[in-house]
Motif scaffolding. Structure first.
Motif, PDB file in Angstrom:
ATOM      1  N   THR A  10      21.608  -2.915  48.160  1.00 48.60           N
ATOM      2  CA  THR A  10      21.350  -3.048  46.717  1.00 48.60           C
ATOM      3  C   THR A  10      20.126  -2.258  46.247  1.00 48.60           C
ATOM      4  OG1 THR A  10      20.076  -5.070  47.159  1.00 48.60           O
ATOM      5  CG2 THR A  10      22.417  -5.337  46.617  1.00 48.60           C
ATOM      6  N   ASP A  11      19.505  -1.504  47.122  1.00 45.80           N
ATOM      7  CA  ASP A  11      18.299  -0.759  46.751  1.00 45.80           C
ATOM      8  C   ASP A  11      18.552   0.170  45.564  1.00 45.80           C
ATOM      9  OD1 ASP A  11      16.840  -1.928  48.745  1.00 45.80           O
ATOM     10  OD2 ASP A  11      16.825  -0.187  50.072  1.00 45.80           O
ATOM     11  N   PHE A  12      17.587   0.175  44.653  1.00 43.11           N
ATOM     12  CA  PHE A  12      17.507   1.112  43.535  1.00 43.11           C
ATOM     13  C   PHE A  12      18.610   0.930  42.492  1.00 43.11           C
ATOM     14  CE2 PHE A  12      16.028   3.513  47.410  1.00 43.11           C
ATOM     15  CZ  PHE A  12      14.688   3.210  47.224  1.00 43.11           C
ATOM     16  N   ALA A  13      19.335  -0.165  42.566  1.00 39.22           N
ATOM     17  CA  ALA A  13      20.361  -0.421  41.555  1.00 39.22           C
ATOM     18  C   ALA A  13      19.701  -0.539  40.179  1.00 39.22           C
ATOM     19  CB  ALA A  13      21.121  -1.704  41.885  1.00 39.22           C
ATOM     20  N   ASP A  14      20.142   0.300  39.240  1.00 38.35           N
ATOM     21  CA  ASP A  14      19.649   0.310  37.850  1.00 38.35           C
ATOM     22  C   ASP A  14      18.187   0.720  37.740  1.00 38.35           C
ATOM     23  OD1 ASP A  14      22.154  -0.593  36.890  1.00 38.35           O
ATOM     24  OD2 ASP A  14      21.612  -2.653  37.364  1.00 38.35           O
ATOM     25  N   TRP A  15      17.624   1.349  38.775  1.00 36.54           N
ATOM     26  CA  TRP A  15      16.249   1.854  38.673  1.00 36.54           C
ATOM     27  C   TRP A  15      16.214   3.046  37.723  1.00 36.54           C
ATOM     28  CZ3 TRP A  15      12.142   1.968  42.979  1.00 36.54           C
ATOM     29  CH2 TRP A  15      12.011   0.682  43.557  1.00 36.54           C
ATOM     30  N   ALA A  16      15.148   3.154  36.971  1.00 33.61           N
ATOM     31  CA  ALA A  16      14.989   4.254  36.023  1.00 33.61           C
ATOM     32  C   ALA A  16      14.480   5.525  36.685  1.00 33.61           C
ATOM     33  CB  ALA A  16      14.032   3.844  34.901  1.00 33.61           C
ATOM     34  N   ALA A  17      13.723   5.399  37.759  1.00 35.55           N
ATOM     35  CA  ALA A  17      13.094   6.572  38.370  1.00 35.55           C
ATOM     36  C   ALA A  17      13.072   6.423  39.884  1.00 35.55           C
ATOM     37  CB  ALA A  17      11.677   6.757  37.825  1.00 35.55           C
ATOM     38  N   VAL A  18      14.088   6.945  40.539  1.00 35.58           N
ATOM     39  CA  VAL A  18      14.152   6.949  41.998  1.00 35.58           C
ATOM     40  C   VAL A  18      13.818   8.357  42.466  1.00 35.58           C
ATOM     41  CG1 VAL A  18      15.577   6.474  44.017  1.00 35.58           C
ATOM     42  CG2 VAL A  18      15.984   5.232  41.882  1.00 35.58           C
ATOM     43  N   ASN A  19      12.780   8.477  43.298  1.00 35.24           N
ATOM     44  CA  ASN A  19      12.371   9.831  43.676  1.00 35.24           C
ATOM     45  C   ASN A  19      13.292  10.396  44.767  1.00 35.24           C
ATOM     46  OD1 ASN A  19      11.278   9.406  46.381  1.00 35.24           O
ATOM     47  ND2 ASN A  19       9.518   8.441  45.428  1.00 35.24           N
ATOM     48  N   PRO A  20      13.270  11.722  44.971  1.00 37.10           N
ATOM     49  CA  PRO A  20      14.186  12.336  45.944  1.00 37.10           C
ATOM     50  C   PRO A  20      14.039  11.796  47.364  1.00 37.10           C
ATOM     51  CG  PRO A  20      13.273  14.013  44.494  1.00 37.10           C
ATOM     52  CD  PRO A  20      12.534  12.737  44.190  1.00 37.10           C
ATOM     53  N   THR A  21      12.819  11.481  47.775  1.00 38.09           N
ATOM     54  CA  THR A  21      12.629  10.942  49.124  1.00 38.09           C
ATOM     55  C   THR A  21      13.294   9.583  49.258  1.00 38.09           C
ATOM     56  OG1 THR A  21      10.539  12.135  49.378  1.00 38.09           O
ATOM     57  CG2 THR A  21      10.921  10.271  50.851  1.00 38.09           C
ATOM     58  N   GLN A  22      13.163   8.740  48.228  1.00 39.89           N
ATOM     59  CA  GLN A  22      13.826   7.440  48.251  1.00 39.89           C
ATOM     60  C   GLN A  22      15.341   7.609  48.272  1.00 39.89           C
ATOM     61  OE1 GLN A  22      11.819   5.966  44.718  1.00 39.89           O
ATOM     62  NE2 GLN A  22      10.735   4.434  45.928  1.00 39.89           N
ATOM     63  N   GLN A  23      15.855   8.565  47.513  1.00 42.29           N
ATOM     64  CA  GLN A  23      17.297   8.814  47.505  1.00 42.29           C
ATOM     65  C   GLN A  23      17.781   9.245  48.877  1.00 42.29           C
ATOM     66  OE1 GLN A  23      17.666  11.765  44.440  1.00 42.29           O
ATOM     67  NE2 GLN A  23      17.547  10.285  42.765  1.00 42.29           N
ATOM     68  N   ASP A  24      17.018  10.116  49.524  1.00 36.50           N
ATOM     69  CA  ASP A  24      17.405  10.616  50.846  1.00 36.50           C
ATOM     70  C   ASP A  24      17.333   9.519  51.897  1.00 36.50           C
ATOM     71  OD1 ASP A  24      18.209  12.932  52.418  1.00 36.50           O
ATOM     72  OD2 ASP A  24      16.234  12.798  53.363  1.00 36.50           O
ATOM     73  N   THR A  25      16.286   8.707  51.825  1.00 29.10           N
ATOM     74  CA  THR A  25      16.148   7.585  52.757  1.00 29.10           C
ATOM     75  C   THR A  25      17.300   6.606  52.605  1.00 29.10           C
ATOM     76  OG1 THR A  25      13.732   7.789  52.754  1.00 29.10           O
ATOM     77  CG2 THR A  25      14.642   5.672  53.461  1.00 29.10           C
TER      78      THR A  25
END
Length: 208
Positions: free
Chosen positions: A69-84
């Protein structure tokens, strides 16, 4: 009394997960060349036991474990978080998200709450834990030199702690990251030591 007195000093091990530090981990192969360039694993095997033998308390500073469920509906997910998230690094309930058996926590260590991005203080209890244990001198080791280690150490300085970086007990994703960590350290770290220099300082403590 030596500078690194056991009652005021803490060793902070940043992100000691299998995915980073164990062969077969998702980030092991990419970080290993940089870790090997400074003898990271050999130095950690010398440093951590010596710190424990000196009576210095160990704090674990862990990255957020990946969950579905990580980052669901987050406004600003950085590229490192997306890759992780995409790679499921440090996945909750998986081997990669378990602590390294040698470099992870032991009984009596303090495990801080997980940080979501890079700063081990942001949104966690790390500052409160350090203050409650009376620690004002912080020694940083672990991963990544120019990311979580740097961000956490920089914030430690901002919060009024004395910050020591062990420059041969960190690793990075690429050689440029190792260089960046050393360049940036001049702006915030109170001290940069090698493992052997720290061990010498701890021996002075033992004789004091």
């Amino acid at each position: 009394m030596s500078f690194y007195a056991k009652d005021s000093t803490a060793l902070l091990i940043v992100d000691p997960y299998n995915d980073f530090m164990s062969e077969g981990g998702k980030l092991y192969d990419i970080t290993k060349p940089q870790a090997d360039s400074v003898s990271f694993y050999e130095n950690m095997r010398k440093l951590i036991p010596a710190v424990r033998a000196a009576g210095i308390k160990v704090f674990i500073v862990p990255h957020h474990r990946t969950r579905p469920t990580d980052f669901a509906d987050w406004a600003a997910v950085n590229p490192t978080q997306q890759d992780t998230f995409r790679k499921k690094c440090f996945e909750e309930g998986a081997w990669g998200g378990e602590f390294h058996p040698e470099f992870g926590p032991k009984p009596g260590d303090v495990i801080a709450l997980e940080h979501w991005a890079q700063n081990g203080f942001a949104g966690t209890d790390l500052d409160a834990q350090l203050k409650q244990h009376g620690r004002n001198k912080l020694i940083f080791v672990g991963f990544i030199a120019n990311s979580c280690v740097e961000s956490s150490a920089r914030m430690g300085m901002e919060l009024g702690y004395h910050v020591t970086l062990i420059k041969d007990a960190v690793g990075a994703f690429n050689p440029e990251g190792m260089v960046a960590a050393r360049v940036n350290a001049k702006l915030f770290a109170h001290s940069e030591l090698t493992t052997d220099e720290l061990l010498e300082a701890l021996q002075v403590t033992a004789k004091a």
